[in-house]
Motif scaffolding. Structure first.
Motif, PDB file in Angstrom:
ATOM      1  N   LYS A 200       0.837  -1.192   0.000  1.00  9.33           N
ATOM      2  CA  LYS A 200       0.000   0.000   0.000  1.00  9.33           C
ATOM      3  C   LYS A 200       0.876   1.247   0.000  1.00  9.33           C
ATOM      4  N   SER A 253      -2.952 -13.786 -12.600  1.00  7.35           N
ATOM      5  CA  SER A 253      -3.501 -13.515 -11.265  1.00  7.35           C
ATOM      6  C   SER A 253      -2.390 -13.310 -10.244  1.00  7.35           C
ATOM      7  N   CYS A 256      -0.795  -9.923 -10.718  1.00  6.65           N
ATOM      8  CA  CYS A 256      -1.691  -8.873 -10.210  1.00  6.65           C
ATOM      9  C   CYS A 256      -1.363  -8.533  -8.758  1.00  6.65           C
ATOM     10  N   TYR A 257      -1.243  -9.528  -7.909  1.00 11.65           N
ATOM     11  CA  TYR A 257      -1.004  -9.297  -6.488  1.00 11.65           C
ATOM     12  C   TYR A 257       0.466  -9.005  -6.190  1.00 11.65           C
ATOM     13  N   PHE A 261      -1.754  -4.767  -6.751  1.00 10.02           N
ATOM     14  CA  PHE A 261      -3.193  -4.576  -6.956  1.00 10.02           C
ATOM     15  C   PHE A 261      -3.965  -5.552  -6.075  1.00 10.02           C
ATOM     16  N   ASN A 262      -5.154  -5.118  -5.637  1.00 10.31           N
ATOM     17  CA  ASN A 262      -5.932  -5.931  -4.704  1.00 10.31           C
ATOM     18  C   ASN A 262      -6.954  -6.832  -5.382  1.00 10.31           C
ATOM     19  N   ASN A 263      -7.251  -6.563  -6.676  1.00 12.96           N
ATOM     20  CA  ASN A 263      -8.191  -7.431  -7.383  1.00 12.96           C
ATOM     21  C   ASN A 263      -7.858  -7.451  -8.862  1.00 12.96           C
ATOM     22  N   ILE A 264      -8.192  -8.558  -9.500  1.00 16.17           N
ATOM     23  CA  ILE A 264      -7.805  -8.799 -10.879  1.00 16.17           C
ATOM     24  C   ILE A 264      -8.520  -7.866 -11.857  1.00 16.17           C
ATOM     25  N   SER A 265      -9.753  -7.491 -11.557  1.00 17.40           N
ATOM     26  CA  SER A 265     -10.501  -6.632 -12.478  1.00 17.40           C
ATOM     27  C   SER A 265      -9.865  -5.249 -12.569  1.00 17.40           C
ATOM     28  N   ASN A 266      -9.429  -4.708 -11.429  1.00 23.13           N
ATOM     29  CA  ASN A 266      -8.762  -3.405 -11.442  1.00 23.13           C
ATOM     30  C   ASN A 266      -7.415  -3.508 -12.152  1.00 23.13           C
ATOM     31  N   PHE A 267      -6.713  -4.599 -11.922  1.00 22.57           N
ATOM     32  CA  PHE A 267      -5.434  -4.828 -12.600  1.00 22.57           C
ATOM     33  C   PHE A 267      -5.624  -4.857 -14.116  1.00 22.57           C
ATOM     34  N   ASN A 268      -6.603  -5.616 -14.588  1.00 23.98           N
ATOM     35  CA  ASN A 268      -6.864  -5.691 -16.025  1.00 23.98           C
ATOM     36  C   ASN A 268      -7.248  -4.335 -16.597  1.00 23.98           C
TER      37      ASN A 268
END
Length: 288
Positions: A200, A253, A256-257, A261-268
């Motif tokens: 963070k 996936s 992504c982490y 990033f905390n979730n894959i959709s935001n990463f994409n």
């Protein structure tokens, strides 16, 4: 995919080497070397991979590729067909960063050239107006006697260094050249981002590093970067994600982490916004 280390040292023990390439295609290996490289495309088309940058190349392009920056000039598919009569022609110059000696390059008169070579660690593509003159200079170097070549090369570097008509290709997040700015005011912020981008990161935390309040820091950062701090952090994360995806050690996936990033959709979503293609499409582009 791990890049391959290539030896570009000069076997004659000269200060730099210059080669004229003329064949059916360019060197088809994702590679790097400790020497700086100037590439002058005379005839050919394809896709250039420089760090985490992917774009087309064509005749008339001039690139400066810094030390240890992975790269590949991949010709179009038709160049590899058995019946192809296409040619890949280029001039390539290789030299060590301090090929003239560290003290010489650190002279005040060489300040712009020194800056150019520092920026080259991210890869540089020069605009057409500059490239035409640069190619003519490279062609002259090929024809000169050995003792005259180094003078012409210094002239060429000086011309490129004085130009503002260029684009940086790769990113700080990939090339990790932040040490060059560690003494600047913002260097501490860059170090903070690079050391913590997979955790963070807060605007307040960055502001405290340079002893500014968050509002003032936000204005200062946007004024100097033409983007807000959050956008910058996302770009660093995505560009490091590009590096991990190229290495193919982790799936999408996991990457992504790993980059914060905390979730894959935001990463994409952020990946497509910054790279103009999805993570999966990016991985496929490196399947050569």
């Amino acid at each position: 995919m791990e890049p391959e280390r290539i030896d570009r040292s000069n076997y004659k023990n000269q200060s730099f080497s210059i080669r004229y390439l003329d064949g059916p295609n360019f060197f088809r290996v994702w590679h790097y070397h400790p020497e700086v490289e100037l590439v002058f495309i005379l005839e050919s088309t394809g896709t250039q991979f420089v760090g985490d940058s992917i774009e087309r190349f064509q005749a008339g392009d001039v690139l400066l590729i810094g030390k240890n920056l992975p790269h590949l000039m991949l010709n179009d598919r038709e160049y590899f067909e058995p019946s192809s009569r296409l040619l890949a022609r280029a001039i390539v110059i290789n030299f060590k960063r301090f090929f003239t000696g560290r003290e010489f390059l650190e002279l005040a008169e060489m300040g712009l050239v020194n800056k150019l070579l520092t920026l080259g660690d991210r890869g540089i593509k020069f605009d057409e107006s500059v490239a035409q003159h640069a190619i003519a200079s490279a062609q002259r170097i090929l024809e000169l006697k050995e003792e005259e070549r180094i003078i012409e090369l210094l002239k060429l570097l000086g011309m490129l260094a004085r130009s503002s008509d260029y684009r940086l290709l790769s990113s700080l997040g990939f090339s990790n050249t932040l040490g060059e700015v560690e003494n600047s005011r913002m260097g501490k912020v860059y170090d903070y981002v690079m050391n913590n981008f997979n955790h963070k990161i807060s605007l307040k935390g960055a502001a405290e590093i340079v002893h500014m309040n968050p509002t003032a820091f936000s204005r200062y950062f946007k004024k100097n970067h033409k983007k807000n701090f959050t956008q910058y952090v996302n770009e660093v994360r995505i560009r490091y994600a590009c590096k991990l995806l190229q290495e193919k050690r982790h799936n999408i996936s996991e990457v992504c982490y790993l980059v914060g990033f905390n979730n894959i959709s935001n990463f994409n979503r952020q990946f497509r916004s910054i790279k103009n293609l999805s993570p999966r499409e990016f991985m496929k582009s490196y399947e050569f």
